[in-house]
Design a protein around this motif. Structure first.
Motif, mmCIF file in Angstrom:
data_model
loop_
_atom_site.group_PDB
_atom_site.id
_atom_site.type_symbol
_atom_site.label_atom_id
_atom_site.label_comp_id
_atom_site.label_asym_id
_atom_site.label_seq_id
_atom_site.Cartn_x
_atom_site.Cartn_y
_atom_site.Cartn_z
ATOM 1 N N GLY A 8 0.833 -1.179 -0.046
ATOM 2 C CA GLY A 8 -0.048 -0.054 -0.010
ATOM 3 C C GLY A 8 0.740 1.216 0.058
ATOM 4 N N GLU A 9 1.994 1.228 0.226
ATOM 5 C CA GLU A 9 2.996 2.346 0.264
ATOM 6 C C GLU A 9 2.910 3.037 -0.903
ATOM 7 N N ASP A 10 2.699 4.330 -0.862
ATOM 8 C CA ASP A 10 2.515 5.094 -2.267
ATOM 9 C C ASP A 10 4.122 5.469 -2.319
ATOM 10 N N LEU A 11 4.738 5.081 -3.645
ATOM 11 C CA LEU A 11 6.253 5.426 -3.881
ATOM 12 C C LEU A 11 6.190 6.658 -4.848
ATOM 13 N N THR A 12 5.200 7.401 -4.728
ATOM 14 C CA THR A 12 5.322 8.623 -5.864
ATOM 15 C C THR A 12 6.240 9.706 -5.126
ATOM 16 N N SER A 13 6.072 10.129 -3.984
ATOM 17 C CA SER A 13 7.184 11.059 -3.251
ATOM 18 C C SER A 13 8.374 10.489 -3.573
ATOM 19 N N TYR A 14 8.789 9.086 -3.189
ATOM 20 C CA TYR A 14 10.026 8.896 -3.461
ATOM 21 C C TYR A 14 10.559 9.212 -4.973
ATOM 22 N N TRP A 15 9.659 8.792 -5.980
ATOM 23 C CA TRP A 15 9.952 9.020 -7.465
ATOM 24 C C TRP A 15 10.318 10.444 -7.494
ATOM 25 N N GLU A 16 9.429 11.256 -7.023
ATOM 26 C CA GLU A 16 9.611 12.873 -7.334
ATOM 27 C C GLU A 16 11.229 13.189 -6.947
ATOM 28 N N VAL A 18 13.795 10.903 -6.673
ATOM 29 C CA VAL A 18 14.589 10.646 -7.655
ATOM 30 C C VAL A 18 14.681 11.574 -8.786
ATOM 31 N N LEU A 19 13.715 12.079 -9.266
ATOM 32 C CA LEU A 19 13.966 13.027 -10.211
ATOM 33 C C LEU A 19 14.820 14.130 -10.073
ATOM 34 N N GLN A 20 14.916 14.391 -8.781
ATOM 35 C CA GLN A 20 16.022 15.627 -8.263
ATOM 36 C C GLN A 20 17.292 14.869 -7.914
ATOM 37 N N GLU A 21 17.561 13.679 -8.440
ATOM 38 C CA GLU A 21 18.914 12.982 -8.368
ATOM 39 C C GLU A 21 19.141 12.344 -7.014
ATOM 40 N N GLU A 57 18.952 -4.945 -14.554
ATOM 41 C CA GLU A 57 18.857 -4.154 -15.551
ATOM 42 C C GLU A 57 17.883 -3.076 -15.957
ATOM 43 N N VAL A 58 16.602 -3.469 -15.219
ATOM 44 C CA VAL A 58 15.550 -2.460 -15.279
ATOM 45 C C VAL A 58 15.972 -1.498 -14.218
ATOM 46 N N PHE A 59 16.450 -1.717 -12.982
ATOM 47 C CA PHE A 59 16.771 -0.668 -12.029
ATOM 48 C C PHE A 59 17.720 0.318 -12.858
ATOM 49 N N ILE A 60 18.739 -0.051 -13.389
ATOM 50 C CA ILE A 60 19.823 0.531 -14.060
ATOM 51 C C ILE A 60 19.258 1.374 -14.971
ATOM 52 N N ARG A 61 18.398 0.729 -15.926
ATOM 53 C CA ARG A 61 17.942 1.749 -17.260
ATOM 54 C C ARG A 61 16.978 2.734 -16.769
ATOM 55 N N VAL A 62 16.277 2.342 -15.652
ATOM 56 C CA VAL A 62 15.129 3.399 -15.061
ATOM 57 C C VAL A 62 15.972 4.587 -14.645
ATOM 58 N N TRP A 63 16.831 4.395 -13.807
ATOM 59 C CA TRP A 63 17.627 5.337 -12.941
ATOM 60 C C TRP A 63 18.361 6.375 -14.051
ATOM 61 N N TYR A 64 18.877 5.813 -15.383
ATOM 62 C CA TYR A 64 19.540 6.675 -16.387
ATOM 63 C C TYR A 64 18.421 7.338 -17.241
ATOM 64 N N ARG A 65 17.582 6.774 -17.298
ATOM 65 C CA ARG A 65 16.377 7.301 -17.988
ATOM 66 C C ARG A 65 15.218 8.135 -17.148
ATOM 67 N N LYS A 66 15.653 8.324 -16.079
ATOM 68 C CA LYS A 66 14.481 9.100 -15.206
ATOM 69 C C LYS A 66 13.919 10.310 -15.760
ATOM 70 N N LYS A 67 14.935 11.010 -16.124
ATOM 71 C CA LYS A 67 14.163 12.529 -16.625
ATOM 72 C C LYS A 67 13.500 12.248 -17.896
ATOM 73 N N GLU A 68 13.659 11.321 -18.664
ATOM 74 C CA GLU A 68 12.921 11.082 -19.938
ATOM 75 C C GLU A 68 11.607 10.480 -19.309
ATOM 76 N N THR A 69 11.486 9.709 -18.260
ATOM 77 C CA THR A 69 10.434 9.245 -17.824
ATOM 78 C C THR A 69 9.519 10.214 -17.109
ATOM 79 N N GLY A 70 10.217 11.229 -16.410
ATOM 80 C CA GLY A 70 9.136 12.293 -15.728
ATOM 81 C C GLY A 70 8.482 11.786 -14.548
ATOM 82 N N SER A 71 7.404 12.397 -14.473
ATOM 83 C CA SER A 71 6.651 11.955 -13.012
ATOM 84 C C SER A 71 5.732 10.789 -13.308
ATOM 85 N N LEU A 72 5.552 10.004 -12.269
ATOM 86 C CA LEU A 72 4.700 8.789 -12.562
ATOM 87 C C LEU A 72 3.507 8.805 -11.602
#
Length: 196
Positions: A8-16, A18-21, A57-72
């Motif tokens: 149930g934990e909302d990871l959105t704030s953590y992702w935001e 992440v977008l700030q490095e 591989e997913v975690f690595i790719r997502v980290w390097y493409r986080k700016k392209e991904t943007g908010s989730l």
């Protein structure tokens, strides 16, 4: 099995963050999602090292493409989708080397995945895993994601890239086929974890 992390934990704030490095926020997402993503990859790929490679591989790719991904809106579903895509790519690569047949991931249910009343556990686990493994691949995947990973039907639709009604239909057909295979045996123990 579910319960090793807070679904149930909302990871959105953590992702935001992440977008700030923020590497700590990403480490939190990783520690939160790694166990469930690994189980899903293992169910699709059938090999621990391949599953671990896919997840990393997913975690690595997502980290390097986080700016392209943007908010989730749904971080967990995003990672499941990315992992499914990665696992399918790995399966295609393996098939091109003519090691594995098939086009869809073929999740294999093992008796260890199923919680059953203690006195009937061994016999029922064996029967249930046999029945589940008789289901078509997409039905098995829906059952796995819904009842073993406890994802919602909309999340499953997003992960499998099908519409919501298709997921409902696949789940309904799977349950109907299980009822047919099992005869009069009750299905409650299949979904015991979901009901508790």
């Amino acid at each position: 099995m579910p319960g090793t992390y807070d679904q149930g934990e909302d990871l959105t704030s953590y992702w935001e963050a992440v977008l700030q490095e923020d590497t700590r926020a990403y480490a939190h997402i990783h520690s939160h999602l790694h166990p469930v993503l690994f189980r899903y990859a293992l169910a699709m790929l059938g090999d621990e090292s391949l599953a671990e490679d896919a997840v990393q591989e997913v975690f690595i790719r997502v980290w390097y493409r986080k700016k392209e991904t943007g908010s989730l809106r749904n971080v967990r579903a995003f990672f499941f989708i990315a992992l499914r895509r990665q696992a399918l790519n790995q399966l295609r690569g393996i098939r091109s080397m003519q090691i594995l047949p098939g086009e869809e991931p073929d999740i294999e249910f093992s008796p260890e995945d199923i919680i059953i009343a203690a006195e009937q556990q061994t016999e029922q686990q064996l029967k249930l895993s046999q029945y589940l493994n008789q289901l078509p691949k997409r039905q098995k995947e829906v059952i796995y994601l819904r009842f073993y990973e406890e994802l919602s039907y909309p999340e499953i639709a997003e992960i499998m890239k099908v519409n919501y009604q298709s997921v409902i239909n696949l789940a309904h057909k799977a349950i109907a086929q299980l009822r047919n295979l099992m005869g009069q045996a009750p299905l409650w123990w299949l979904f015991f974890k979901v009901l508790t």
